[in-house]
Enzyme design. Structure first.
Site, PDB file in Angstrom:
ATOM      1  N   GLN A  52      37.860 -35.704-119.816  1.00 27.33           N
ATOM      2  CA  GLN A  52      37.839 -36.556-120.713  1.00 27.33           C
ATOM      3  C   GLN A  52      38.308 -35.828-121.403  1.00 27.33           C
ATOM      4  O   GLN A  52      37.667 -34.543-122.312  1.00 27.33           O
ATOM      5  CB  GLN A  52      36.943 -37.214-120.638  1.00 27.33           C
ATOM      6  CG  GLN A  52      35.935 -36.842-120.416  1.00 27.33           C
ATOM      7  CD  GLN A  52      34.682 -37.615-119.719  1.00 27.33           C
ATOM      8  OE1 GLN A  52      34.664 -39.113-119.409  1.00 27.33           O
ATOM      9  NE2 GLN A  52      32.924 -37.297-119.356  1.00 27.33           N
ATOM     10  N   GLU A 107      25.326 -39.070-122.974  1.00 22.41           N
ATOM     11  CA  GLU A 107      25.182 -38.655-124.642  1.00 22.41           C
ATOM     12  C   GLU A 107      23.027 -38.799-124.297  1.00 22.41           C
ATOM     13  O   GLU A 107      23.226 -37.720-125.344  1.00 22.41           O
ATOM     14  CB  GLU A 107      25.409 -39.684-125.041  1.00 22.41           C
ATOM     15  CG  GLU A 107      24.682 -40.980-124.942  1.00 22.41           C
ATOM     16  CD  GLU A 107      25.615 -42.610-125.689  1.00 22.41           C
ATOM     17  OE1 GLU A 107      24.765 -42.970-126.896  1.00 22.41           O
ATOM     18  OE2 GLU A 107      26.151 -43.252-125.010  1.00 22.41           O
ATOM     19  N   ASP A 127      25.583 -36.799-114.868  1.00 25.43           N
ATOM     20  CA  ASP A 127      26.848 -36.766-115.275  1.00 25.43           C
ATOM     21  C   ASP A 127      27.534 -35.718-115.021  1.00 25.43           C
ATOM     22  O   ASP A 127      27.134 -34.666-114.463  1.00 25.43           O
ATOM     23  CB  ASP A 127      26.778 -36.619-116.721  1.00 25.43           C
ATOM     24  CG  ASP A 127      27.684 -36.906-117.408  1.00 25.43           C
ATOM     25  OD1 ASP A 127      27.477 -38.183-118.507  1.00 25.43           O
ATOM     26  OD2 ASP A 127      28.668 -36.233-117.090  1.00 25.43           O
ATOM     27  N   ASP A 158      28.656 -35.035-109.449  1.00 21.40           N
ATOM     28  CA  ASP A 158      28.982 -36.742-109.494  1.00 21.40           C
ATOM     29  C   ASP A 158      28.018 -37.852-109.311  1.00 21.40           C
ATOM     30  O   ASP A 158      27.241 -37.289-107.751  1.00 21.40           O
ATOM     31  CB  ASP A 158      30.473 -37.035-108.468  1.00 21.40           C
ATOM     32  CG  ASP A 158      30.858 -38.307-107.635  1.00 21.40           C
ATOM     33  OD1 ASP A 158      30.419 -38.577-106.720  1.00 21.40           O
ATOM     34  OD2 ASP A 158      31.125 -38.583-108.547  1.00 21.40           O
ATOM     35  N   ALA A 159      27.810 -38.787-109.193  1.00 24.49           N
ATOM     36  CA  ALA A 159      26.470 -38.688-108.892  1.00 24.49           C
ATOM     37  C   ALA A 159      26.269 -39.438-107.520  1.00 24.49           C
ATOM     38  O   ALA A 159      25.767 -39.803-106.902  1.00 24.49           O
ATOM     39  CB  ALA A 159      26.642 -40.524-110.171  1.00 24.49           C
ATOM     40  N   ASP A 176      24.745 -45.986-116.100  1.00 22.72           N
ATOM     41  CA  ASP A 176      25.294 -46.401-117.546  1.00 22.72           C
ATOM     42  C   ASP A 176      26.557 -45.184-117.791  1.00 22.72           C
ATOM     43  O   ASP A 176      26.906 -44.561-118.244  1.00 22.72           O
ATOM     44  CB  ASP A 176      24.706 -45.368-118.304  1.00 22.72           C
ATOM     45  CG  ASP A 176      24.478 -45.271-120.105  1.00 22.72           C
ATOM     46  OD1 ASP A 176      24.844 -45.773-120.318  1.00 22.72           O
ATOM     47  OD2 ASP A 176      23.808 -44.344-120.594  1.00 22.72           O
TER      48      ASP A 176
END
Length: 328
Positions: A52, A107, A127, A158-159, A176
């Site tokens: 991203q 974050e 994350d 990857d969760a 989240d």
């Protein structure tokens, strides 16, 4: 307005100016004929990871804002509303939470709030994007202590894959995640099969799952909020939606908690638990505000009661929009 000079856009960062030069405005496209604009001081930082695009913008009204793939994730002056509402309700409704698993949360703000609970022994933050995490570590100084806390276990993965391979269970699991966007990977973590086959088996007895659930205003709650709520109802016995206004989002925002045990605490109990369990002062949430946040207005309540859509990989709903910065 004068001639528009694009500083960056969703599909790639472009600039004809120094990043720290004043660049005018950041526009987030909400719909074809609707946008939300922020007056800018400057573009502080920007970069592109494997997954991203990332930017940190200095806005005149909301302070620093974190933008990922052209969608604002949080703003310096009011991110506490979103993160307190995401983290504290499940931890305060659980009788004695010890372990937390955060899906996403790069974050660090969700971990920061979870670590305020003195009874928490372990927070796993998973994350997928190492560069986002590193970017936030460097530039979001408010979360420096959270990233350094010995109770925090930071996993880059990857969760879904991480939960699948772990044998341990968690008292609270937190979603989240970024909003479900067409073409993005996150929408798969809002599906019935994920909740049923991967996530729920990783909760301890009486465990609670909570997820951010997108816009929940009178005009926007049908985008994904009502669908996420209905999908969780197919998997858990007790599902509780709640909302709060987040000024920088220009909308009411929604969260959904789910468990196979009822959510028992009342306002007084929540206030007592805040005093007993939380180190420091919450800025937004108390017992009364949480209880009131679970009452939907007539329009939203009707939609939640009558929603039939269930999230699947083949039949997902997506959030529209992207953002750009330009000189006016």
């Amino acid at each position: 307005m004068g001639e528009v000079v694009e500083v960056f856009h969703m599909n790639g960062f472009k600039s004809s100016h120094d990043d720290h030069e004043k660049c005018g405005w950041y526009d987030e496209i909400i719909d074809d004929d609707l946008k939300w604009s922020f007056a800018l001081n400057s573009v502080l930082h920007r970069g592109t990871s494997e997954y991203q695009e990332i930017a940190l913008l200095d806005t005149k009204h909301f302070g620093k804002i974190l933008v990922i793939d052209g969608k604002m994730q949080s703003a310096e002056v009011d991110e506490f509303i979103y993160h307190e509402c995401l983290i504290h309700p499940p931890l305060l409704c659980h009788p004695n939470p010890k372990t937390v698993f955060i899906m996403g949360g790069g974050e660090g703000s969700a971990a920061r709030e979870a670590l305020k609970h003195t009874n928490i022994e372990k927070v796993v933050m998973c994350d997928i994007d190492q560069e986002v995490v590193d970017f936030c570590k460097r530039h979001l100084t408010v979360n420096h202590d959270a990233f350094c806390d010995e109770k925090l276990w930071l996993i880059i993965n990857d969760a879904k894959a991480e939960l699948k391979k772990r044998e341990e269970k968690f008292d609270v699991i937190v979603g989240d995640l970024a909003d479900p966007v067409e073409g993005g990977p996150c929408y798969q973590l809002y599906t019935k099969s994920f909740y049923e086959d991967v996530l729920k088996p990783k909760l301890t007895k009486g465990g609670i799952f909570v997820t951010q659930a997108g816009p929940a205003g009178v005009l926007t709650h049908k985008e994904v909020f009502s669908s996420i709520y209905n999908t969780l109802k197919q998997v858990f016995k007790y599902v509780l939606p709640y909302t709060a206004h987040v000024p920088s989002f220009a909308d009411t925002w929604g969260w959904v908690m789910a468990s196979d045990e009822p959510f028992a605490p009342d306002s007084e109990c929540i206030d007592d638990r805040i005093k007993e369990r939380i180190y420091g002062e919450l800025l937004y949430l108390n017992g009364d505000s949480f209880i009131s946040s679970t009452t939907m207005n007539k329009t939203v309540n009707y939609s939640l009661s009558n929603e039939t859509h269930v999230y699947t990989e083949e039949d997902a709903r997506f959030i529209y929009g992207h953002g750009r910065a330009h000189q006016g």
